[in-house]
Design an enzyme around this catalytic site. Structure first.
Site, mmCIF file in Angstrom:
data_model
loop_
_atom_site.group_PDB
_atom_site.id
_atom_site.type_symbol
_atom_site.label_atom_id
_atom_site.label_comp_id
_atom_site.label_asym_id
_atom_site.label_seq_id
_atom_site.Cartn_x
_atom_site.Cartn_y
_atom_site.Cartn_z
ATOM 1 N N LYS A 184 81.814 -70.576 44.537
ATOM 2 C CA LYS A 184 82.265 -71.708 43.533
ATOM 3 C C LYS A 184 83.659 -71.565 43.018
ATOM 4 O O LYS A 184 84.060 -73.186 43.168
ATOM 5 C CB LYS A 184 82.057 -71.077 42.941
ATOM 6 C CG LYS A 184 82.149 -71.757 41.022
ATOM 7 C CD LYS A 184 81.397 -70.337 40.363
ATOM 8 C CE LYS A 184 81.821 -70.611 38.808
ATOM 9 N NZ LYS A 184 81.815 -70.335 38.221
ATOM 10 N N GLU A 222 85.908 -63.526 51.847
ATOM 11 C CA GLU A 222 84.871 -63.364 52.789
ATOM 12 C C GLU A 222 84.439 -64.983 53.272
ATOM 13 O O GLU A 222 84.623 -65.348 54.533
ATOM 14 C CB GLU A 222 83.680 -62.610 52.331
ATOM 15 C CG GLU A 222 84.233 -61.277 52.285
ATOM 16 C CD GLU A 222 84.747 -61.075 50.822
ATOM 17 O OE1 GLU A 222 85.213 -61.336 50.503
ATOM 18 O OE2 GLU A 222 84.728 -59.517 50.529
ATOM 19 N N GLY A 242 78.744 -67.348 39.263
ATOM 20 C CA GLY A 242 77.939 -68.135 40.827
ATOM 21 C C GLY A 242 76.414 -67.055 39.963
ATOM 22 O O GLY A 242 75.439 -67.309 41.616
ATOM 23 N N ARG A 243 76.325 -65.926 39.875
ATOM 24 C CA ARG A 243 74.976 -65.864 40.159
ATOM 25 C C ARG A 243 73.587 -66.116 39.611
ATOM 26 O O ARG A 243 72.584 -65.469 39.646
ATOM 27 C CB ARG A 243 75.307 -63.279 39.908
ATOM 28 C CG ARG A 243 75.566 -64.076 38.349
ATOM 29 C CD ARG A 243 76.243 -62.234 38.002
ATOM 30 N NE ARG A 243 76.472 -62.105 35.911
ATOM 31 C CZ ARG A 243 77.677 -62.165 35.799
ATOM 32 N NH1 ARG A 243 79.128 -62.774 37.267
ATOM 33 N NH2 ARG A 243 78.851 -61.950 34.660
ATOM 34 N N GLU A 252 76.057 -56.998 37.854
ATOM 35 C CA GLU A 252 77.748 -58.183 37.578
ATOM 36 C C GLU A 252 77.538 -58.955 36.077
ATOM 37 O O GLU A 252 78.898 -58.770 35.788
ATOM 38 C CB GLU A 252 77.194 -59.098 38.685
ATOM 39 C CG GLU A 252 79.067 -59.316 38.613
ATOM 40 C CD GLU A 252 79.040 -60.280 39.930
ATOM 41 O OE1 GLU A 252 78.658 -61.160 39.617
ATOM 42 O OE2 GLU A 252 80.516 -60.090 40.677
ATOM 43 N N HIS A 258 56.370 -44.897 50.573
ATOM 44 C CA HIS A 258 56.474 -43.683 50.975
ATOM 45 C C HIS A 258 58.358 -43.792 51.844
ATOM 46 O O HIS A 258 58.895 -43.109 52.700
ATOM 47 C CB HIS A 258 56.422 -44.147 52.473
ATOM 48 C CG HIS A 258 54.221 -44.681 52.498
ATOM 49 N ND1 HIS A 258 53.697 -43.803 52.431
ATOM 50 C CD2 HIS A 258 53.872 -46.086 51.835
ATOM 51 C CE1 HIS A 258 52.585 -44.092 52.372
ATOM 52 N NE2 HIS A 258 52.558 -45.803 51.806
ATOM 53 N N LYS A 286 90.127 -56.487 45.331
ATOM 54 C CA LYS A 286 90.275 -57.189 45.860
ATOM 55 C C LYS A 286 91.399 -58.177 46.345
ATOM 56 O O LYS A 286 92.692 -57.937 47.144
ATOM 57 C CB LYS A 286 90.186 -58.992 44.955
ATOM 58 C CG LYS A 286 88.375 -58.797 45.081
ATOM 59 C CD LYS A 286 88.396 -60.726 44.170
ATOM 60 C CE LYS A 286 86.904 -60.885 44.273
ATOM 61 N NZ LYS A 286 86.468 -62.052 43.489
HETATM 62 O O1 LIG Z 1 80.876 -68.296 45.118
HETATM 63 P P1 LIG Z 1 82.659 -67.560 45.454
HETATM 64 O O2 LIG Z 1 83.890 -68.098 44.076
HETATM 65 O O3 LIG Z 1 83.112 -67.690 46.439
HETATM 66 O O4 LIG Z 1 82.158 -66.844 45.036
HETATM 67 C C1 LIG Z 1 81.686 -65.235 45.042
HETATM 68 C C2 LIG Z 1 81.529 -64.306 44.398
HETATM 69 O O5 LIG Z 1 82.158 -63.618 44.021
HETATM 70 C C3 LIG Z 1 82.342 -63.061 43.226
HETATM 71 O O6 LIG Z 1 83.888 -62.253 43.400
HETATM 72 C C4 LIG Z 1 82.339 -62.721 42.122
HETATM 73 O O7 LIG Z 1 81.973 -61.579 41.803
HETATM 74 C C5 LIG Z 1 80.698 -63.161 42.379
HETATM 75 O O8 LIG Z 1 79.765 -63.484 40.680
HETATM 76 C C6 LIG Z 1 80.434 -64.645 42.803
HETATM 77 O O9 LIG Z 1 79.338 -64.952 42.702
#
Ligand SMILES: O=P(O)(O)OC[C@H]1O[C@H](O)[C@H](O)[C@@H](O)[C@@H]1O
Length: 549
Positions: free
Chosen positions: A213, A219, A275-276, A361, A392, A512
């Protein structure tokens, strides 16, 4: 930004909340055995069927009065108005001043939802059409790689909401996917993730989808740069190759261009998609590539059907409202800390992982909309495994542990892979587990089996452990859409009752920022001056002194 919510009445001062507190004291010792014995129709009565999903909520620790009070609480908290506010595009994500419009991502073309003077539904359909065009070109082989080979491998690079939805949907809908293509998902910064994902892939046949986004996530950007190098290494550094092997999904055109991906190859989404909540946006590009655009649209229609149900059905027969209210009931009155999600469907093996982000989240918060700390529990921990594997492993705790863990069982009447008696046995296990949890096994029953006295206490199941059972006909793209939207809106319901903002995630920021400070301390050639606490300083020194490169 103004705080428009300062006059909200605290939850614990609401009449229905106070009544629920009294009611809880009256029925806390109530037994499911008694409830079922007193009402032979309970298992038929306490069920709801809507848009093809059947919910049996009779095995919950509730009476009709509990439901009446929970529904009253929903009304007192203005749930109906909150739902309308979301669907109308009001900026209900107040800490980021954003609308929350994942429902617009699955709205039909002719719908209109206006945000800041723009009908976002037209924007959504323009991007959808672009995704359809692209995915059809890739799937048909018309889209060729740099050396003229067709694309056989798709690697989605993304994390959090830009990964969990795509992975979950890919696994869930594998039955419908193009089996001649390979789909991989790289999320972790751990170099193993990328290495393993591409180790057997031919770069000439590989397409990377960089999904982010923000297009700034550490990462994802690190993995995307590594992918770029991996590709360029195969093509003698020829940067022309990038156009054929990289596309981007993002809200941030500027960063996409900086990375070197032509914005013509960018699939856009918008800041009003969390994002979620983004798997029905262009973040679903890998899903569309896997299952085809027709199936993707069917999945969207499943989401939309549940959206409409949530928006229009009376609360007493509204699936997400009922499930959300039950969660509030357990979290706040029984002090429940966890909820298990148990899909008896192998294809849903990543569904609990997906729900972890969606639920925790969203509602893992302690500040109300007006900035005061809550005086009640908010989100329980959601976790789970597909059945019967969980049985199990951790079901021991569900049956005999000291925590009350409500369970959501999810099952399908038909299997997609008929194989002898497997499905009957699978389903017998779902039904048996909810029965065992609810009704247990009494001392008398254990003794009657001739169990020696000393062993009797160990073999008693006290029961009274609540569960929901969700049944659908068959795992189709449409059914998956309905199921996910059900949980999205259950989360919304919970957040509305708790008076929290389910749509921000400030809690992920601190780590972060601290990592950005530590990275140069690990990499610097000279001994850095460390200003952390003694534990963190020592961990950094130990790593620096031991690492070989
Ligand atoms: O899609 P991006 O901007 O890379 O974000 C990826 C993810 O990282 C963030 O730290 C949030 O915790 C998430 O809600 C998000 O989906």
């Amino acid at each position: 930004m103004t705080n428009r919510t300062e006059n909200i009445l605290p939850l614990t001062e609401r009449n229905a909340w106070k009544a629920l507190a009294v009611h809880y004291e009256q029925l806390r010792h109530l037994q499911l055995r008694t409830l079922f014995a007193d009402d032979p129709q309970r298992g038929e009565r306490m069920t709801v069927e809507a848009v093809g999903l059947y919910l049996d909520y009779s095995k919950n620790l509730i009476t009709d009065e509990t439901l009446t009070l929970l529904l009253q609480l929903a009304r007192e908290c203005g749930l109906r108005q909150r739902i309308e506010a979301m669907f109308c595009g009001e900026k209900i994500n107040i800490t980021e001043n954003r609308a929350v419009l994942h429902v617009a991502l699955r709205a039909p073309k002719e719908a209109s939802i206006v945000v800041d003077g723009v009908n976002v539904v037209s924007q959504v359909h323009a991007v959808l059409d672009k995704m359809v065009d692209f995915s059809e070109r890739v799937r048909s082989g018309e889209w060729k790689g740099h050396t003229g080979k067709r694309i056989r491998n798709v690697v989605n690079i993304g994390i959090g909401g830009s990964d969990l939805g795509p992975v979950m949907a890919y696994e869930a809908l594998k039955y419908y996917s193009e089996r001649t293509m390979i789909f991989r998902f790289v999320s972790n910064i751990d170099s193993t993730d990328f290495t393993e994902a591409v180790h057997d892939l031919d770069p000439a046949e590989t397409l990377f989808i960089v999904s982010s986004k923000t297009f700034t996530t550490l990462e994802t950007m690190t993995n995307a740069h590594t992918a770029r190098e991996w590709l360029l290494a195969a093509f003698g550094g020829d940067t022309q190759s990038i156009a054929k092997h990289f596309v981007a999904v993002s809200t941030n055109a500027e960063e996409v261009a900086k990375f070197g991906i032509d914005t013509a190859q960018m699939f856009e989404f918008w800041d009003w998609v969390g994002g979620r909540y983004s798997m029905t946006s262009a973040i679903g590009l890998s899903t569309m590539l896997a299952i085809g655009s027709a199936n993707f649209r069917i999945m969207l229609s499943g989401f939309h059907q549940m959206d409409e149900h949530f928006r229009t059905a009376p609360f007493e027969s509204n699936l997400p409202v009922l499930m959300g209210l039950l969660t509030v009931w357990y979290a706040d009155f029984f002090g429940t800390q966890a909820i298990a999600v148990l899909p008896y469907e192998q294809y849903l093996k990543r569904f609990p992982a997906y729900l972890q982000q969606l639920v925790m989240e969203s509602n893992g918060k302690q500040m109300t909309l007006n900035g005061s700390r809550v005086s009640y529990n908010t989100s329980p921990i959601y976790w789970g495994e597909p059945g019967t594997n969980g049985q199990h492993s951790f079901y021991q705790l569900l049956h005999q542990g000291t925590s009350l863990i409500p369970c959501d069982f999810i099952a399908f009447i038909e299997t997609l892979n008929t194989l002898g008696r497997h499905h009957d046995i699978l389903l017998s296990n779902v039904f048996a587990q909810s029965e065992a949890l609810a009704f247990g096994k009494t001392m008398e029953q254990v003794k009657a089996e001739g169990t020696p006295d000393w062993l009797v206490p160990h073999r008693i199941f006290e029961g009274n452990r609540p569960s929901n059972t969700l049944l659908a006909e068959r795992l189709t793209p449409e059914a998956l859409g309905k199921l996910i939207a059900l949980y999205e809106h259950s989360v919304f319901t919970q957040g509305a009752i708790w008076g929290i903002n389910s749509f921000d995630q400030w809690g992920v920021e601190l780590g972060k920022v601290l990592a950005q400070r530590i990275i140069p301390e690990l990499e610097s050639k000279v001994e850095p001056a460390l200003g952390h606490d003694s534990s963190t300083n020592q961990l950094i020194r130990r790593y620096r002194n031991s690492k070989r490169t």
